[in-house]
Design a protein around this motif. Structure first.
Motif, PDB file in Angstrom:
ATOM      1  N   PRO A 131      49.771  37.155  51.167  1.00 30.12           N
ATOM      2  CA  PRO A 131      48.972  37.250  52.389  1.00 30.12           C
ATOM      3  C   PRO A 131      49.328  36.133  53.367  1.00 30.12           C
ATOM      4  CG  PRO A 131      47.574  37.172  50.437  1.00 30.12           C
ATOM      5  CD  PRO A 131      48.972  36.936  49.996  1.00 30.12           C
ATOM      6  N   ASP A 132      49.408  36.505  54.643  1.00 26.44           N
ATOM      7  CA  ASP A 132      49.637  35.465  55.636  1.00 26.44           C
ATOM      8  C   ASP A 132      48.442  35.318  56.563  1.00 26.44           C
ATOM      9  OD1 ASP A 132      52.056  37.361  57.648  1.00 26.44           O
ATOM     10  OD2 ASP A 132      50.082  37.867  56.919  1.00 26.44           O
ATOM     11  N   PHE A 133      47.371  36.023  56.258  1.00 23.09           N
ATOM     12  CA  PHE A 133      46.135  35.887  57.004  1.00 23.09           C
ATOM     13  C   PHE A 133      45.010  36.041  55.986  1.00 23.09           C
ATOM     14  CE2 PHE A 133      42.552  37.382  59.471  1.00 23.09           C
ATOM     15  CZ  PHE A 133      42.633  36.653  60.638  1.00 23.09           C
ATOM     16  N   VAL A 134      44.168  35.020  55.871  1.00 25.71           N
ATOM     17  CA  VAL A 134      43.065  35.074  54.920  1.00 25.71           C
ATOM     18  C   VAL A 134      41.810  34.598  55.632  1.00 25.71           C
ATOM     19  CG1 VAL A 134      42.200  34.304  52.667  1.00 25.71           C
ATOM     20  CG2 VAL A 134      44.657  34.512  53.037  1.00 25.71           C
ATOM     21  N   THR A 135      40.729  35.293  55.401  1.00 19.89           N
ATOM     22  CA  THR A 135      39.462  34.917  56.012  1.00 19.89           C
ATOM     23  C   THR A 135      38.355  34.992  54.961  1.00 19.89           C
ATOM     24  OG1 THR A 135      37.905  35.424  57.802  1.00 19.89           O
ATOM     25  CG2 THR A 135      39.087  37.284  56.854  1.00 19.89           C
ATOM     26  N   GLY A 136      37.345  34.192  55.153  1.00 19.34           N
ATOM     27  CA  GLY A 136      36.211  34.201  54.235  1.00 19.34           C
ATOM     28  C   GLY A 136      34.922  33.982  54.992  1.00 19.34           C
ATOM     29  N   GLY A 137      33.838  34.509  54.459  1.00 21.25           N
ATOM     30  CA  GLY A 137      32.549  34.354  55.115  1.00 21.25           C
ATOM     31  C   GLY A 137      31.461  35.080  54.369  1.00 21.25           C
ATOM     32  N   ARG A 138      30.486  35.544  55.124  1.00 21.36           N
ATOM     33  CA  ARG A 138      29.327  36.205  54.533  1.00 21.36           C
ATOM     34  C   ARG A 138      28.969  37.449  55.324  1.00 21.36           C
ATOM     35  NH1 ARG A 138      25.283  32.127  52.946  1.00 21.36           N
ATOM     36  NH2 ARG A 138      26.708  32.073  51.194  1.00 21.36           N
ATOM     37  N   TYR A 139      28.651  38.491  54.597  1.00 26.80           N
ATOM     38  CA  TYR A 139      28.105  39.720  55.167  1.00 26.80           C
ATOM     39  C   TYR A 139      26.594  39.711  55.013  1.00 26.80           C
ATOM     40  CZ  TYR A 139      32.534  42.379  55.227  1.00 26.80           C
ATOM     41  OH  TYR A 139      33.788  42.854  55.480  1.00 26.80           O
ATOM     42  N   THR A 140      25.923  40.308  55.983  1.00 28.04           N
ATOM     43  CA  THR A 140      24.509  40.638  55.846  1.00 28.04           C
ATOM     44  C   THR A 140      24.394  42.139  56.093  1.00 28.04           C
ATOM     45  OG1 THR A 140      23.851  38.471  56.686  1.00 28.04           O
ATOM     46  CG2 THR A 140      22.173  40.186  56.671  1.00 28.04           C
ATOM     47  N   PHE A 141      23.904  42.854  55.092  1.00 25.32           N
ATOM     48  CA  PHE A 141      23.706  44.293  55.182  1.00 25.32           C
ATOM     49  C   PHE A 141      22.212  44.587  55.205  1.00 25.32           C
ATOM     50  CE2 PHE A 141      27.692  43.813  52.857  1.00 25.32           C
ATOM     51  CZ  PHE A 141      28.524  44.781  53.404  1.00 25.32           C
ATOM     52  N   ALA A 142      21.775  45.430  56.126  1.00 23.06           N
ATOM     53  CA  ALA A 142      20.425  45.989  56.082  1.00 23.06           C
ATOM     54  C   ALA A 142      20.601  47.441  55.647  1.00 23.06           C
ATOM     55  CB  ALA A 142      19.750  45.903  57.445  1.00 23.06           C
ATOM     56  N   LEU A 143      19.908  47.818  54.575  1.00 23.85           N
ATOM     57  CA  LEU A 143      20.088  49.134  53.989  1.00 23.85           C
ATOM     58  C   LEU A 143      18.809  49.956  54.099  1.00 23.85           C
ATOM     59  CD1 LEU A 143      21.905  48.060  50.700  1.00 23.85           C
ATOM     60  CD2 LEU A 143      22.898  48.520  52.948  1.00 23.85           C
ATOM     61  N   HIS A 144      18.993  51.262  54.057  1.00 25.55           N
ATOM     62  CA  HIS A 144      17.869  52.201  54.109  1.00 25.55           C
ATOM     63  C   HIS A 144      18.119  53.296  53.076  1.00 25.55           C
ATOM     64  CE1 HIS A 144      14.612  54.547  55.802  1.00 25.55           C
ATOM     65  NE2 HIS A 144      15.416  55.588  55.797  1.00 25.55           N
ATOM     66  N   ARG A 145      17.085  53.640  52.347  1.00 30.90           N
ATOM     67  CA  ARG A 145      17.200  54.728  51.382  1.00 30.90           C
ATOM     68  C   ARG A 145      16.961  56.045  52.125  1.00 30.90           C
ATOM     69  NH1 ARG A 145      15.403  54.371  45.927  1.00 30.90           N
ATOM     70  NH2 ARG A 145      13.876  52.840  46.629  1.00 30.90           N
ATOM     71  N   ALA A 146      17.937  56.917  52.066  1.00 33.36           N
ATOM     72  CA  ALA A 146      17.836  58.242  52.668  1.00 33.36           C
ATOM     73  C   ALA A 146      17.702  59.259  51.543  1.00 33.36           C
ATOM     74  CB  ALA A 146      19.084  58.528  53.505  1.00 33.36           C
ATOM     75  N   GLU A 147      17.573  60.521  51.916  1.00 33.22           N
ATOM     76  CA  GLU A 147      17.475  61.567  50.899  1.00 33.22           C
ATOM     77  C   GLU A 147      18.684  61.571  49.975  1.00 33.22           C
ATOM     78  OE1 GLU A 147      16.662  66.080  51.291  1.00 33.22           O
ATOM     79  OE2 GLU A 147      15.400  65.053  52.779  1.00 33.22           O
ATOM     80  N   ALA A 148      19.854  61.302  50.551  1.00 31.19           N
ATOM     81  CA  ALA A 148      21.103  61.324  49.773  1.00 31.19           C
ATOM     82  C   ALA A 148      21.351  60.016  49.021  1.00 31.19           C
ATOM     83  CB  ALA A 148      22.278  61.606  50.706  1.00 31.19           C
ATOM     84  N   GLY A 149      20.546  59.002  49.258  1.00 33.44           N
ATOM     85  CA  GLY A 149      20.732  57.720  48.589  1.00 33.44           C
ATOM     86  C   GLY A 149      20.741  56.573  49.593  1.00 33.44           C
ATOM     87  N   TRP A 150      21.169  55.408  49.141  1.00 33.69           N
ATOM     88  CA  TRP A 150      21.177  54.217  49.981  1.00 33.69           C
ATOM     89  C   TRP A 150      22.314  54.299  50.994  1.00 33.69           C
ATOM     90  CZ3 TRP A 150      17.399  50.747  50.221  1.00 33.69           C
ATOM     91  CH2 TRP A 150      16.493  50.684  49.155  1.00 33.69           C
ATOM     92  N   LEU A 151      22.013  53.898  52.247  1.00 35.26           N
ATOM     93  CA  LEU A 151      22.994  53.869  53.332  1.00 35.26           C
ATOM     94  C   LEU A 151      22.876  52.548  54.082  1.00 35.26           C
ATOM     95  CD1 LEU A 151      22.510  57.478  54.746  1.00 35.26           C
ATOM     96  CD2 LEU A 151      24.421  56.657  53.348  1.00 35.26           C
ATOM     97  N   ILE A 152      23.934  52.190  54.784  1.00 34.43           N
ATOM     98  CA  ILE A 152      23.949  50.965  55.578  1.00 34.43           C
ATOM     99  C   ILE A 152      23.355  51.264  56.950  1.00 34.43           C
ATOM    100  CG2 ILE A 152      25.413  49.205  56.651  1.00 34.43           C
ATOM    101  CD1 ILE A 152      27.514  49.881  54.418  1.00 34.43           C
TER     102      ILE A 152
END
Length: 167
Positions: A131-152
């Motif tokens: 790799p010649d490009f590397v990045t690091g950090g943090r995600y924040t996901f807010a999720l919702h349960r729908a009829e089909a399951g969990w979604l972002i």
């Protein structure tokens, strides 16, 4: 907490973990229709914290498809997942938040084109591009349960560091 509620909570956590893994795989594989299917209809993405764009998931997927052509080799690692499920008096609700760290090594198109057999500038001991490009950090996901399951519902990137090609 009853045994039934405890089991439901474990199943929710497993489903959420699979959703987050699906997100990483979709981005890494360039599976943009799979990426879009991970979001609620009003799902939004905010990549501004890593130099990207913000908007509806469908629009961001098109932006990613174009932008990720620069990095045909990429591998998202999403780790240290902290899942907070909505608590409705001892029962799991239909919302959750996930905070997770990421490490994302990528190879630029020019390096990937040199390939493992070409012994190009990015070739390592095994002959594979490094790799010649590397990045690091943090995600924040807010999720919702729908009829089909969990979604972002939303995902936000908070880049903490990057190593980019330089002189």
């Amino acid at each position: 907490m009853t045994q039934r509620v405890a089991l439901a909570t474990v199943l929710d956590r497993l489903a959420i973990d699979a959703l987050i893994t699906g997100y990483a795989v979709a981005v890494d594989d360039g599976a943009w229709s799979d990426y879009g299917a991970l979001f609620t209809p009003d799902g939004r993405v905010d990549y501004r914290g890593a130099g990207g764009v913000e908007g509806p998931a469908e629009e961001v997927a098109r932006w990613l498809e174009e932008t990720m052509r620069l990095f045909p080799v990429r591998q998202h690692l999403i780790v240290n997942r902290r899942i907070d499920l909505e608590d409705l008096g001892g029962y799991t609700g239909d919302r959750a938040e996930v905070r997770a760290d990421y490490l994302n090594p990528m190879c630029l198109a020019r390096q990937a084109a040199s390939g493992p057999d070409a012994g190009g500038a990015g070739a390592g001991r095994s002959g594979a591009a490094t790799p010649d490009f590397v990045t690091g950090g943090r995600y924040t996901f807010a999720l919702h349960r729908a009829e089909a399951g969990w979604l972002i519902r939303t995902v936000t990137v908070h880049e903490k560091w990057r190593r980019a090609p330089g002189p």
